[in-house]
Design a protein around this motif. Structure first.
Motif, PDB file in Angstrom:
ATOM      1  N   GLU A  96       0.871  -1.169   0.000  1.00 21.74           N
ATOM      2  CA  GLU A  96       0.000   0.000   0.000  1.00 21.74           C
ATOM      3  C   GLU A  96       0.908   1.219   0.000  1.00 21.74           C
ATOM      4  O   GLU A  96       2.028   1.176   0.525  1.00 21.74           O
ATOM      5  CB  GLU A  96      -0.926   0.024   1.213  1.00 21.74           C
ATOM      6  N   TYR A 105       8.631   0.033   3.815  1.00 22.98           N
ATOM      7  CA  TYR A 105       8.403  -0.586   5.121  1.00 22.98           C
ATOM      8  C   TYR A 105       8.072  -2.050   4.923  1.00 22.98           C
ATOM      9  O   TYR A 105       7.021  -2.394   4.385  1.00 22.98           O
ATOM     10  CB  TYR A 105       7.286   0.141   5.868  1.00 22.98           C
ATOM     11  N   LEU A 119       1.496  -1.667   7.972  1.00 21.69           N
ATOM     12  CA  LEU A 119       0.667  -0.480   7.790  1.00 21.69           C
ATOM     13  C   LEU A 119       0.676   0.417   9.019  1.00 21.69           C
ATOM     14  O   LEU A 119       0.414   1.628   8.909  1.00 21.69           O
ATOM     15  CB  LEU A 119      -0.772  -0.894   7.455  1.00 21.69           C
ATOM     16  N   SER A 179       6.059   6.420  -0.482  1.00 29.59           N
ATOM     17  CA  SER A 179       6.434   5.387   0.481  1.00 29.59           C
ATOM     18  C   SER A 179       5.523   4.178   0.310  1.00 29.59           C
ATOM     19  O   SER A 179       4.373   4.309  -0.121  1.00 29.59           O
ATOM     20  CB  SER A 179       6.330   5.930   1.912  1.00 29.59           C
ATOM     21  N   GLU A 210       5.770   7.605   9.034  1.00 32.14           N
ATOM     22  CA  GLU A 210       6.191   8.085   7.716  1.00 32.14           C
ATOM     23  C   GLU A 210       5.487   9.375   7.321  1.00 32.14           C
ATOM     24  O   GLU A 210       6.006  10.152   6.516  1.00 32.14           O
ATOM     25  CB  GLU A 210       5.943   6.998   6.674  1.00 32.14           C
ATOM     26  N   GLN A 211       4.338   9.640   7.912  1.00 33.59           N
ATOM     27  CA  GLN A 211       3.658  10.910   7.636  1.00 33.59           C
ATOM     28  C   GLN A 211       4.447  12.108   8.138  1.00 33.59           C
ATOM     29  O   GLN A 211       4.178  13.245   7.729  1.00 33.59           O
ATOM     30  CB  GLN A 211       2.254  10.892   8.246  1.00 33.59           C
ATOM     31  N   PHE A 268       4.217   0.224   1.985  1.00 34.98           N
ATOM     32  CA  PHE A 268       4.043  -0.529   3.226  1.00 34.98           C
ATOM     33  C   PHE A 268       3.603  -1.948   2.892  1.00 34.98           C
ATOM     34  O   PHE A 268       2.585  -2.160   2.236  1.00 34.98           O
ATOM     35  CB  PHE A 268       3.000   0.151   4.116  1.00 34.98           C
ATOM     36  N   LEU A 271       1.793   5.572   0.214  1.00 37.39           N
ATOM     37  CA  LEU A 271       1.538   6.890   0.797  1.00 37.39           C
ATOM     38  C   LEU A 271       2.277   7.910  -0.044  1.00 37.39           C
ATOM     39  O   LEU A 271       3.498   7.834  -0.177  1.00 37.39           O
ATOM     40  CB  LEU A 271       2.036   6.943   2.247  1.00 37.39           C
ATOM     41  N   LYS A 273       2.546   3.894   9.030  1.00 38.13           N
ATOM     42  CA  LYS A 273       2.163   5.077   8.254  1.00 38.13           C
ATOM     43  C   LYS A 273       2.232   6.348   9.090  1.00 38.13           C
ATOM     44  O   LYS A 273       2.589   7.416   8.586  1.00 38.13           O
ATOM     45  CB  LYS A 273       0.760   4.907   7.680  1.00 38.13           C
TER      46      LYS A 273
END
Length: 468
Positions: free
Chosen positions: A231, A284, A252, A245, A258-259, A247, A233, A255
């Motif tokens: 998934e 990740y 997950l 990014s 990573e935000q 995952f 981002l 996230k």
């Protein structure tokens, strides 16, 4: 690289390492053969002599069922001497064909990772040439030196100082950086992540083909391919740098960390200058990996990754990636700075932590422990590269900062990283450069902190505001 099991403390009386002692470099005695190694003091058979690689164009197909890899890699290089034979570093599946400048070439595999190539026509110094290598077969999972298999059935490549030769042939030394392009085909339900900018992502029939470009030079161990049911981002920094990014299915929860990447990049740009690459992000994974790694523009993060780990690996984009070591003995330039950024500068400037007190507490704790001081920061020795740089490195840089003063220290490290952007640097160069930026004589300080294998004298251990 940030290690899970060390986390910057001494584990009893011993330290865990992730490298092996290198073999002695072979001497062919043939003046028209490129040397089988680049002569790194720790890994003399890593890299090769006789040429410089300028670009890698890697085309692979990967089927997670059976871990089957097919590959065709083109190496664009320039000869630095006359050669009738030369080596590439390669430890991957069976090679079926090699051409040089479009003509069939002889090849043989020797030692652990040498692909010896004999072109039909000799190569002349100063002239460009192209090598194409075709290969196929099953890849083998490793722990920190190439392919790693994921719980989902996917896989990725990670390892320092070795990993790239497990999936494409190259001149595998950080002193020969080159641009890099990847064209990867996988079953349609899988995704592919790599370094740099994604330029193509198309599903046709039952396959997905994804193209990536790393347009700034990169050392081999900092390249990667990651295949999983990711998934994504997407973000962007205030300055407009695009961030992507990925995952893995059981990653997950990362996230939220990573935000904060735009904030981290902005923080480190203030310290070390403009971010050096076209894009950033992270990969990740959900595999039980004992390290996270600063793969260029898009680090690989293990499941135990925390905010400090991300700060650490992003600092490597300046210290280790854009500016790479000349030899592995210079590894303090990578890990001392990444560790200091994550363990001192971020807590100090973001959380208001008293880092002078943190420094004193650490020194007090290990003051009389000879094991803590016994591995030198400069030239720690083969097999010890990833030890003292993590726990003594931040102390060294904080003491240097207090010796030079705030303005001189931060200007010097900012300018040193900028002066070696997209190139290589050594610890002796760093020492000379820093000395040129301060009237304080640093000979004794550098000798005590970098060369000696015992505790620095109090005058170097407690400079400036660190005095009790």
């Amino acid at each position: 690289m940030r290690l899970r099991w060390v986390r910057y403390t001494v584990l009893g009386a011993a330290l865990v390492t992730v490298t092996n002692t290198a073999p002695v470099q072979a001497d062919t005695g043939d003046p028209f053969a490129g040397a089988p190694g680049a002569g790194d003091p720790y890994y003399p058979l890593d890299g090769n002599g006789g040429y410089r690689a300028e670009h890698y164009d890697v085309t692979v197909g990967y089927n997670p069922a059976g871990h089957q890899l097919t590959g065709s890699t083109r190496v664009d290089a320039v000869a630095t001497q006359a050669m009738h034979t030369f080596d590439l570093d390669y430890s991957g599946p069976q090679v079926s064909k090699v051409t040089v400048n479009g003509l069939p070439a002889g090849f043989d595999r020797t030692d652990e990772h040498e692909l010896v190539v004999t072109p039909m026509l000799p190569l002349l110094p100063g002239l460009p040439f192209a090598v194409q290598v075709e290969y196929a077969g099953a890849v083998t999972g490793t722990d920190g030196a190439g392919w790693v298999f994921s719980p989902s059935g996917g896989a990725f490549v990670a390892g320092e100082p070795h990993s790239a030769s497990s999936w494409y042939p190259l001149n595998d030394t950080p002193s020969n950086k080159a641009t890099f392009a990847l064209h990867a085909t996988v079953p349609a339900e899988w995704e592919v992540m790599s370094n740099g900018v994604k330029t193509h992502d198309v599903v046709q029939g039952g396959n997905r083909t994804v193209d990536w470009e790393m347009r700034q030079p990169v050392a081999g161990y900092l390249t990667t391919i990651a295949i999983d049911r990711f998934e994504f981002l997407e973000q962007r920094t205030a300055g407009g740098t695009p961030l992507l990014s990925a995952f893995a299915p059981d990653a997950l929860q990362a996230k939220g960390i990573e935000q904060r990447l735009p904030e981290i990049l902005d923080f480190e740009e203030q310290l070390y200058g403009p971010y050096p690459f076209d894009t950033a992000g992270g990969i990740y994974v959900d595999t039980d990996l004992q390290f996270s790694l600063e793969t260029q523009s898009r680090p690989i993060y293990a499941p135990w990754t925390d905010l400090g780990t991300v700060v650490h690996e992003i600092a490597h984009q300046w210290w280790g990636d854009s500016m790479s070591v000349q030899h592995w003995s210079d590894v303090c330039l990578n890990e001392c700075f990444a560790s200091y950024t994550a363990d001192y500068l971020w807590p100090e400037r973001k959380d208001g932590k008293d880092v002078d007190a943190q420094y004193r507490e650490t020194v007090t704790k290990y003051h009389d422990n000879p094991k803590f001081w016994e591995i030198a920061l400069q030239n720690p020795g083969a097999g010890n590269e990833f030890t003292s740089v993590y726990y003594r490195g931040p102390l060294f840089l904080h003491a240097l900062r207090r010796t030079m003063g705030e303005a001189a220290f931060f200007a010097a490290v900012h300018d040193f990283a900028g002066a070696h952007r997209y190139g290589n640097a050594s610890m002796p160069e760093f020492r000379q450069f820093v000395q040129s930026r301060t009237p304080v004589n640093l000979d004794g300080f550098f000798g005590a902190w970098l060369d000696r294998t015992d505790r620095p004298a109090d005058e170097f251990l407690y400079p400036g505001s660190l005095r009790s």
